[in-house]
Write a protein that holds these residues in place. Structure first.
Motif, PDB file in Angstrom:
ATOM      1  N   ILE A   1       0.835  -1.206   0.000  1.00 51.03           N
ATOM      2  CA  ILE A   1       0.000   0.000   0.000  1.00 51.03           C
ATOM      3  C   ILE A   1       0.867   1.252   0.000  1.00 51.03           C
ATOM      4  O   ILE A   1       0.590   2.223  -0.716  1.00 51.03           O
ATOM      5  CB  ILE A   1      -0.943  -0.024   1.224  1.00 51.03           C
TER       6      ILE A   1
ATOM      7  N   ARG B   1       2.624   1.737  -3.383  1.00 52.09           N
ATOM      8  CA  ARG B   1       1.664   2.251  -4.373  1.00 52.09           C
ATOM      9  C   ARG B   1       1.471   3.760  -4.173  1.00 52.09           C
ATOM     10  O   ARG B   1       1.399   4.523  -5.145  1.00 52.09           O
ATOM     11  CB  ARG B   1       0.339   1.494  -4.241  1.00 52.09           C
ATOM     12  N   GLU B   2       1.414   4.207  -2.917  1.00 55.71           N
ATOM     13  CA  GLU B   2       1.261   5.639  -2.634  1.00 55.71           C
ATOM     14  C   GLU B   2       2.471   6.412  -3.146  1.00 55.71           C
ATOM     15  O   GLU B   2       2.332   7.510  -3.703  1.00 55.71           O
ATOM     16  CB  GLU B   2       1.079   5.856  -1.127  1.00 55.71           C
TER      17      GLU B   2
ATOM     18  N   ILE C   1       2.226   6.913  -6.798  1.00 47.59           N
ATOM     19  CA  ILE C   1       1.265   7.979  -7.123  1.00 47.59           C
ATOM     20  C   ILE C   1       1.903   9.346  -6.899  1.00 47.59           C
ATOM     21  O   ILE C   1       1.811  10.244  -7.741  1.00 47.59           O
ATOM     22  CB  ILE C   1      -0.018   7.819  -6.280  1.00 47.59           C
TER      23      ILE C   1
ATOM     24  N   LYS D   1      -3.793   3.676  -9.600  1.00 48.57           N
ATOM     25  CA  LYS D   1      -4.852   3.933  -8.625  1.00 48.57           C
ATOM     26  C   LYS D   1      -4.490   3.323  -7.278  1.00 48.57           C
ATOM     27  O   LYS D   1      -3.740   2.348  -7.206  1.00 48.57           O
ATOM     28  CB  LYS D   1      -6.175   3.338  -9.117  1.00 48.57           C
ATOM     29  N   ARG D   2      -5.031   3.910  -6.225  1.00 55.44           N
ATOM     30  CA  ARG D   2      -4.861   3.301  -4.904  1.00 55.44           C
ATOM     31  C   ARG D   2      -5.591   1.960  -4.870  1.00 55.44           C
ATOM     32  O   ARG D   2      -6.554   1.745  -5.586  1.00 55.44           O
ATOM     33  CB  ARG D   2      -5.422   4.212  -3.810  1.00 55.44           C
TER      34      ARG D   2
ATOM     35  N   THR E   1      -8.086  -0.824  -3.775  1.00 56.88           N
ATOM     36  CA  THR E   1      -9.316  -1.116  -3.036  1.00 56.88           C
ATOM     37  C   THR E   1      -9.051  -2.427  -2.293  1.00 56.88           C
ATOM     38  O   THR E   1      -8.025  -3.077  -2.522  1.00 56.88           O
ATOM     39  CB  THR E   1     -10.512  -1.296  -3.986  1.00 56.88           C
TER      40      THR E   1
ATOM     41  N   ILE F   1      -3.092   2.141   8.032  1.00 57.08           N
ATOM     42  CA  ILE F   1      -3.781   2.555   6.810  1.00 57.08           C
ATOM     43  C   ILE F   1      -5.162   3.103   7.173  1.00 57.08           C
ATOM     44  O   ILE F   1      -5.674   2.856   8.265  1.00 57.08           O
ATOM     45  CB  ILE F   1      -3.936   1.410   5.783  1.00 57.08           C
TER      46      ILE F   1
ATOM     47  N   ALA G   1     -10.949   3.440  -1.331  1.00 53.85           N
ATOM     48  CA  ALA G   1      -9.490   3.451  -1.488  1.00 53.85           C
ATOM     49  C   ALA G   1      -8.781   3.245  -0.152  1.00 53.85           C
ATOM     50  O   ALA G   1      -9.191   3.785   0.877  1.00 53.85           O
ATOM     51  CB  ALA G   1      -9.055   4.774  -2.106  1.00 53.85           C
TER      52      ALA G   1
ATOM     53  N   LYS H   1      -5.435   3.983   1.938  1.00 46.00           N
ATOM     54  CA  LYS H   1      -4.329   4.942   1.945  1.00 46.00           C
ATOM     55  C   LYS H   1      -3.479   4.718   3.188  1.00 46.00           C
ATOM     56  O   LYS H   1      -4.014   4.492   4.273  1.00 46.00           O
ATOM     57  CB  LYS H   1      -4.888   6.369   1.965  1.00 46.00           C
TER      58      LYS H   1
END
Length: 778
Positions: A213, A216-217, A220, A504-505, A507, A555, A561, A563
């Motif tokens: 997670i 991925r952030e 982004i 994309k974040r 799911t 998180i 989403a 985060k």
């Protein structure tokens, strides 16, 4: 006459066994008749003792500390104690296991690794040596229970399963207990808002999942949008109009990145006649999707109904206990050969509204036998309706929704593939190629099972038609009759600027796929089935892992989403940048390999002693590294968890109490940050990297980025150390950027598709510290 003792996983399961066997007598914690005694656990009745039970507390103290670690009991030294509130039922089971009235034992807990372990714990504690066998069933229907009792498995056949369950429990204890204490002792602090310690929880599966997670952030945040241009044309033929998109025949996926190139193509082709140079037409088939395993069911339910992974597991377990569906904690999307003769009975069970007419039609089509349905299975086959008809109106609304997904997926595999007529057209204008694709539905096949809103057919998505421009990319567009060599009129050619999009974040559904693929999100359902066994956790444990990450402040879930919080980001950055030995904790591949090794323990291909030796060696290395870090840097508190989570529905208003708590927390966090930043800044003052583009002061290196030394006076210029396509800026690269306006050539950037490339980083907006790529040209 001696009786048979059946130990179930929970009371509801015991009641189903009793109903199937005609057992009506009731005792305190058990059911009985002249032949059987049926008792039950409540999940795990025993738990592993805490580390302090293996310590000399007078010598090492009661306070969490690296000096107390590692605590690694041998396999034989591990001890279990009765969980709080479980003593009464535990004694009931122990008394029956030891009773002279009992001649043989049947383990009837859930037929999986965890079910085997919770029985094994009470069995080992009793030191029972009576004949033992294993009931292995995939549904709680009377027929399945009675059939399972006729074909019991031997205790030896599930010995590997018990060993794997024990290995999972002991490894999780070793990792969680040692490393949570070690990380908290070094990086924890006191949370003044909650008035309790800020625990830095570490887990064998939890921590690499958090890393997915966080990374991925970072992708982004570090994403640099790349503009590109699409050239489109509108054509008019003798039989109607159609649209096309420019492409390069020598490199189909090539994008136009120079606007002048796009405009030249527009100018060259505008108003010029076109000619159809290629038409390919073929009929294609789309087979029904695979039957559900727990992961795919969770993804479908999350997408359609917004259910969390934990919610899907809860509902599926409830439907299983109500005999509506087969065993849900399965990672398999296939059925075995021996279930084929029983499939008509499963079909009869769903012959009720709203499925009656579909079930009637399915029965005329014959039993499905293809490899997409009947194939090699793991411990349990795919999730399907049972052979017992369910009173749907007695299910609650959420259960009905999940049951509907399972029934329709089961019905779909009885129907033939959907059939399409696919057309691929190439139109040439002045030597430039334009492609048009069309796909026309010929036969619904399995798609008749679903409502039109659940499908994407004929260019329609959720009832909304695509506009003309979107149809150039839509393979579902309906085309007029066209012929090769036909001359067409070019009505209009235009260029449209687009931009690459950041990832994309996650799911919860996306994260489940990534966990299952050990960090790789695999969408192809057949490939996903072939690559099982090396994922993060299991189908049964992944939902709880996500909930734990939220509960422990790593998180947040913002609508759908996921985060990372500041606490979560700081933990992963710390491990990634400062603790090389601990990096196995954030490696999805490494954790997936451990899961694969557990499956080898289950098959008898690896001993539990070998497995635990590898676990213990890894923990010793990490504890040693933490000690070394402490000697060099001292205690370094990480950020606190947030006090309020974003609302999952709507925006949500922050209550005054939460607002006050947040302000207090921010003060605590800011104090800790200043102390932390000062440590880094004091060391870095001699390393001025250049002048700030915003105010002219010196730019220096901090813990999280390269920032202006004039920050106290309000200059906010900073180049963050978040990875850009997998690369983090170095001081020398920043020095070059500040002096020359570009970095040296940086090799090893990774594109979204995974390809490596080299590029310079140059300023897009110097005062705002925004960067963009300058691709190396040969």
């Amino acid at each position: 006459m001696e009786r048979t003792l059946i130990v179930a996983e929970k009371p509801s399961q015991a009641r189903e066994y009793a109903a199937a066997l005609g057992v009506r007598g009731r005792g305190d914690g058990y059911l009985e008749n002249e032949k059987y005694v049926i008792t039950w656990c409540y999940g795990h009745l025993l738990e592993l003792e805490r580390p302090e039970a293996y310590m000399d507390l007078d010598r090492v103290g009661k306070r969490w500390s690296l000096n107390r670690l590692p605590v690694l009991p041998s396999l034989q030294a591990f001890r279990r104690v009765v969980k709080s509130g479980a003593a009464k039922q535990y004694e009931v089971i122990q008394n029956w296991l030891r009773s002279s009235d009992i001649g043989e034992i049947i383990c009837g807990t859930d037929a999986d690794r965890e079910g085997q372990l919770l029985f094994q714990e009470v069995w080992d504690a009793a030191k029972c040596n009576k004949p033992l066998s294993r009931l292995w069933i995939s549904s709680l229907t009377t027929a399945a229970i009675q059939e399972g009792l006729k074909s019991l498995r031997s205790a030896e056949s599930v010995a590997g399963l018990a060993a794997a369950g024990n290995g999972r429990a002991l490894a999780d204890w070793d990792f969680g207990m040692n490393l949570t204490e070690g990380f908290t002792a070094l990086f924890g602090s006191f949370d003044a808002v909650r008035k309790k310690p800020n625990v830095i929880s570490i887990g064998r599966v939890q921590t690499p999942t958090l890393a997915l997670i966080v990374e991925r952030e970072w992708e982004i945040e570090g994403f640099v949008a790349q503009p590109f241009f699409e050239v489109r044309a509108e054509f008019s033929s003798a039989n109607g109009e159609y649209l096309g998109k420019w492409f390069d025949p020598s490199e189909d996926s090539k994008r136009i990145t120079d606007p002048q190139v796009a405009e030249k193509i527009v100018a060259r082709t505008q108003g010029k006649p076109g000619r159809i140079t290629k038409i390919e037409q073929k009929n294609v088939q789309e087979p029904a999707p695979l039957l559900f395993d727990l992961t795919s069911l969770t993804i479908a339910a999350s997408k359609k109904y917004g259910f969390s992974a934990e919610k899907v597991l809860q509902l599926a377990q409830s439907l299983y206990e109500k005999k509506a569906i087969t065993y849900p904690r399965t990672d398999c999307a296939y059925l075995s050969e021996d279930i084929v003769p029983k499939l008509p009975d499963h079909l009869k069970a769903v012959h009720q509204e709203p499925y009656s007419s579909l079930a009637d039609e399915a029965s005329l089509l014959g039993v499905p036998k293809g490899k997409r349905v009947i194939n090699t299975i793991t411990a349990h086959h795919a999730i399907i309706p049972t052979t017992e008809k369910v009173a749907i109106h007695k299910l609650n609304r959420e259960e009905q929704n999940l049951y509907d997904l399972v029934v329709r997926r089961f019905l779909a595999v009885w129907f033939p593939p959907a059939q399409y007529h696919q057309t691929d057209v190439v139109t040439m204008i002045e030597g430039e190629s334009f492609r048009t694709k069309g796909k026309v539905l010929l036969s619904l096949g399995w798609k008749k099972i679903y409502d039109p809103d659940d499908l994407e057919d004929e260019g329609v998505k959720k009832g909304k038609k695509k506009d003309k421009r979107e149809q150039t990319e839509d393979e579902n567009a309906t085309l007029p009759p066209l012929s090769k060599g036909e001359e067409v009129q070019t009505k209009r050619v235009f260029s449209e600027e687009k931009s690459t999009k950041p990832p994309k974040r996650f799911t919860q559904g996306d994260l489940l796929k990534a966990m299952e693929g050990a960090g790789k999100q695999i969408d192809d359902e057949v490939l996903r089935q072939q690559l099982k066994g090396k994922g993060l956790g299991t189908v049964a444990t992944r939902p709880a892992i996500m909930e734990n990450l939220i509960d422990r402040g790593y998180i947040l879930q913002d609508h759908k989403a996921l985060k990372p919080t500041e606490k979560g980001v700081e933990l992963i950055r710390l491990i990634k940048e400062k603790l090389p030995q601990a990096q196995l904790l954030i490696s999805a591949e490494m954790t997936g390999q451990m899961e694969f090794d557990l499956s080898k323990v289950e098959k008898g291909e690896l001993s539990i002693e070998q497995y635990m030796t590898e676990v213990e060696d890894a923990i010793r290395r990490i504890i040693k590294e933490l000690r070394s870090f402490e000697q060099r840097h001292g205690k370094t508190p990480l950020a606190l968890a947030p006090t309020a989570h974003p609302s999952t529905k709507g925006k949500g208003k922050e209550e005054p109490r939460a607002r006050t708590a947040r302000k207090k927390e921010n003060k605590v966090r800011e104090s800790a940050k200043k102390v932390d930043d000062n440590k880094v800044t004091n060391k870095s003052q001699v390393l001025a990297l250049g002048n700030c583009p915003k105010c002219g002061a010196e730019v220096i290196e901090g813990q999280k980025g390269f920032g202006c030394s004039n920050w106290r006076q309000g200059c906010h210029f900073v180049l963050w150390k978040t990875p850009i396509c997998g690369k983090v800026l170095t001081p020398n690269q920043v020095k070059s950027l500040l002096k020359k306006g570009k970095t040296p050539l940086i090799k090893g950037f990774k594109s979204k598709s995974g390809k490596s490339f080299s590029a310079y980083l140059i300023w897009e907006d110097q005062s705002e510290a925004k960067l963009k790529f300058e691709i190396e040209t040969s």
